[in-house]
Design a protein around this motif. Structure first.
Motif, mmCIF file in Angstrom:
data_model
loop_
_atom_site.group_PDB
_atom_site.id
_atom_site.type_symbol
_atom_site.label_atom_id
_atom_site.label_comp_id
_atom_site.label_asym_id
_atom_site.label_seq_id
_atom_site.Cartn_x
_atom_site.Cartn_y
_atom_site.Cartn_z
ATOM 1 N N LYS A 41 -25.025 -0.997 4.657
ATOM 2 C CA LYS A 41 -25.742 0.225 5.048
ATOM 3 C C LYS A 41 -24.781 1.389 5.256
ATOM 4 C CE LYS A 41 -29.099 0.267 7.881
ATOM 5 N NZ LYS A 41 -29.933 0.137 9.072
ATOM 6 N N GLY A 42 -23.790 1.499 4.386
ATOM 7 C CA GLY A 42 -22.854 2.613 4.438
ATOM 8 C C GLY A 42 -21.719 2.462 5.437
ATOM 9 N N GLU A 43 -21.692 1.390 6.188
ATOM 10 C CA GLU A 43 -20.651 1.186 7.195
ATOM 11 C C GLU A 43 -19.714 0.056 6.776
ATOM 12 O OE1 GLU A 43 -20.177 -0.209 11.845
ATOM 13 O OE2 GLU A 43 -22.118 0.523 11.154
ATOM 14 N N ALA A 44 -18.416 0.347 6.776
ATOM 15 C CA ALA A 44 -17.428 -0.686 6.436
ATOM 16 C C ALA A 44 -17.382 -1.715 7.559
ATOM 17 C CB ALA A 44 -16.058 -0.056 6.229
ATOM 18 N N LEU A 45 -17.639 -2.965 7.210
ATOM 19 C CA LEU A 45 -17.634 -4.048 8.201
ATOM 20 C C LEU A 45 -16.321 -4.807 8.234
ATOM 21 C CD1 LEU A 45 -21.111 -5.693 7.582
ATOM 22 C CD2 LEU A 45 -20.487 -3.983 9.290
ATOM 23 N N ALA A 46 -15.688 -4.931 7.072
ATOM 24 C CA ALA A 46 -14.458 -5.720 7.002
ATOM 25 C C ALA A 46 -13.642 -5.273 5.805
ATOM 26 C CB ALA A 46 -14.789 -7.201 6.879
ATOM 27 N N ARG A 47 -12.356 -5.519 5.895
ATOM 28 C CA ARG A 47 -11.438 -5.264 4.792
ATOM 29 C C ARG A 47 -10.540 -6.486 4.685
ATOM 30 N NH1 ARG A 47 -10.294 -0.180 5.774
ATOM 31 N NH2 ARG A 47 -11.825 0.482 4.267
ATOM 32 N N TRP A 48 -10.539 -7.097 3.496
ATOM 33 C CA TRP A 48 -9.788 -8.330 3.297
ATOM 34 C C TRP A 48 -8.833 -8.193 2.117
ATOM 35 C CZ3 TRP A 48 -15.232 -10.636 2.843
ATOM 36 C CH2 TRP A 48 -15.780 -10.867 4.115
ATOM 37 N N LYS A 49 -7.702 -8.877 2.216
ATOM 38 C CA LYS A 49 -6.774 -8.968 1.089
ATOM 39 C C LYS A 49 -7.389 -9.850 0.007
ATOM 40 C CE LYS A 49 -2.494 -8.653 3.700
ATOM 41 N NZ LYS A 49 -1.223 -9.350 4.028
ATOM 42 N N VAL A 50 -7.130 -9.476 -1.242
ATOM 43 C CA VAL A 50 -7.588 -10.258 -2.386
ATOM 44 C C VAL A 50 -6.440 -10.435 -3.369
ATOM 45 C CG1 VAL A 50 -9.989 -9.453 -2.228
ATOM 46 C CG2 VAL A 50 -8.382 -8.238 -3.704
ATOM 47 N N SER A 51 -6.652 -11.300 -4.322
ATOM 48 C CA SER A 51 -5.791 -11.388 -5.503
ATOM 49 C C SER A 51 -6.694 -11.204 -6.703
ATOM 50 C CB SER A 51 -5.100 -12.750 -5.593
ATOM 51 O OG SER A 51 -4.093 -12.853 -4.628
ATOM 52 N N THR A 52 -6.294 -10.308 -7.585
ATOM 53 C CA THR A 52 -7.045 -10.069 -8.817
ATOM 54 C C THR A 52 -6.156 -10.423 -10.004
ATOM 55 O OG1 THR A 52 -6.383 -7.740 -8.864
ATOM 56 C CG2 THR A 52 -8.434 -8.283 -7.693
ATOM 57 N N GLY A 53 -6.541 -10.020 -11.193
ATOM 58 C CA GLY A 53 -5.849 -10.406 -12.413
ATOM 59 C C GLY A 53 -4.374 -10.050 -12.457
ATOM 60 N N ARG A 54 -3.557 -11.067 -12.695
ATOM 61 C CA ARG A 54 -2.106 -10.867 -12.818
ATOM 62 C C ARG A 54 -1.781 -10.376 -14.228
ATOM 63 N NH1 ARG A 54 -2.126 -16.993 -12.824
ATOM 64 N NH2 ARG A 54 -1.567 -17.566 -14.947
ATOM 65 N N ALA A 55 -0.495 -10.139 -14.486
ATOM 66 C CA ALA A 55 -0.043 -9.658 -15.794
ATOM 67 C C ALA A 55 -0.582 -10.581 -16.893
ATOM 68 C CB ALA A 55 1.481 -9.615 -15.839
ATOM 69 N N GLY A 56 -1.177 -9.971 -17.896
ATOM 70 C CA GLY A 56 -1.749 -10.729 -18.999
ATOM 71 C C GLY A 56 -3.198 -11.119 -18.783
ATOM 72 N N PHE A 57 -3.708 -10.898 -17.583
ATOM 73 C CA PHE A 57 -5.111 -11.193 -17.259
ATOM 74 C C PHE A 57 -5.690 -9.966 -16.584
ATOM 75 C CE2 PHE A 57 -2.979 -15.233 -17.462
ATOM 76 C CZ PHE A 57 -3.842 -15.999 -18.217
ATOM 77 N N ARG A 58 -6.931 -9.703 -16.844
ATOM 78 C CA ARG A 58 -7.551 -8.464 -16.387
ATOM 79 C C ARG A 58 -8.756 -8.761 -15.506
ATOM 80 N NH1 ARG A 58 -11.882 -5.768 -19.212
ATOM 81 N NH2 ARG A 58 -11.828 -3.596 -18.633
ATOM 82 N N THR A 59 -8.909 -7.972 -14.459
ATOM 83 C CA THR A 59 -10.139 -7.959 -13.674
ATOM 84 C C THR A 59 -10.873 -6.696 -14.112
ATOM 85 O OG1 THR A 59 -9.072 -9.062 -11.814
ATOM 86 C CG2 THR A 59 -11.127 -7.875 -11.347
ATOM 87 N N PRO A 60 -12.000 -6.840 -14.801
ATOM 88 C CA PRO A 60 -12.661 -5.648 -15.348
ATOM 89 C C PRO A 60 -13.235 -4.745 -14.258
ATOM 90 C CG PRO A 60 -13.953 -7.626 -15.825
ATOM 91 C CD PRO A 60 -12.699 -8.075 -15.148
#
Length: 141
Positions: A41-60
């Protein structure tokens, strides 16, 4: 933040379907900072670290909706790797838990968005409670 999460889940679980359907949940993934921000509802509840696509792999990048969800899932592409609390949003791409928590905060995946198992479970529960149809996944470059 954890108390807020569970309070929202409990409140939404007690609401009728029509009230829950009016709510909006957004998972905003910033590829440059390797963070997922949960917005309700427009309010940030949490912020978490993630891992996305490394070199050679893409997170679209783009805006997506959850397509299918599994509490327990094992990769069909990558040697049966565990992907707990998977929320698939674009063909084979998902937000899911990973036991490789030391990699969170930097690109390390084959393109999926990895979270700690505890945060993946929280996100999964929120999507179930609010409804996949009321959830947006925004992947920002």
């Amino acid at each position: 933040m954890t108390r807020i999460f569970f309070a929202i889940i409990m409140i939404l679980a007690g609401l009728g379907t029509s009230a829950a359907a009016a709510k909006t949940l957004v998972a905003e993934i910033d590829l440059s900072s390797q963070q997922l921000t949960v917005v309700y509802k427009g309010e940030a509840l949490a912020r978490w670290k993630v891992s996305t696509g490394r070199a050679g792999f893409r997170t679209p990048p783009g805006t997506f909706r959850p397509q299918r969800m599994y509490r327990e899932y094992f990769s069909r592409q990558y040697d049966g790797a565990p992907m707990p609390n998977s929320v698939f949003y674009d063909a084979g791409y998902a937000i899911h838990g990973s036991y490789e928590t030391s990699s969170l905060g930097r690109p390390a995946s084959h393109g999926c968005i990895r979270l700690s198992p505890a945060n993946a479970e929280k996100f999964f529960d929120l999507v179930v409670t609010v409804g996949a149809e009321n959830t947006a996944i925004r992947v920002l470059p």
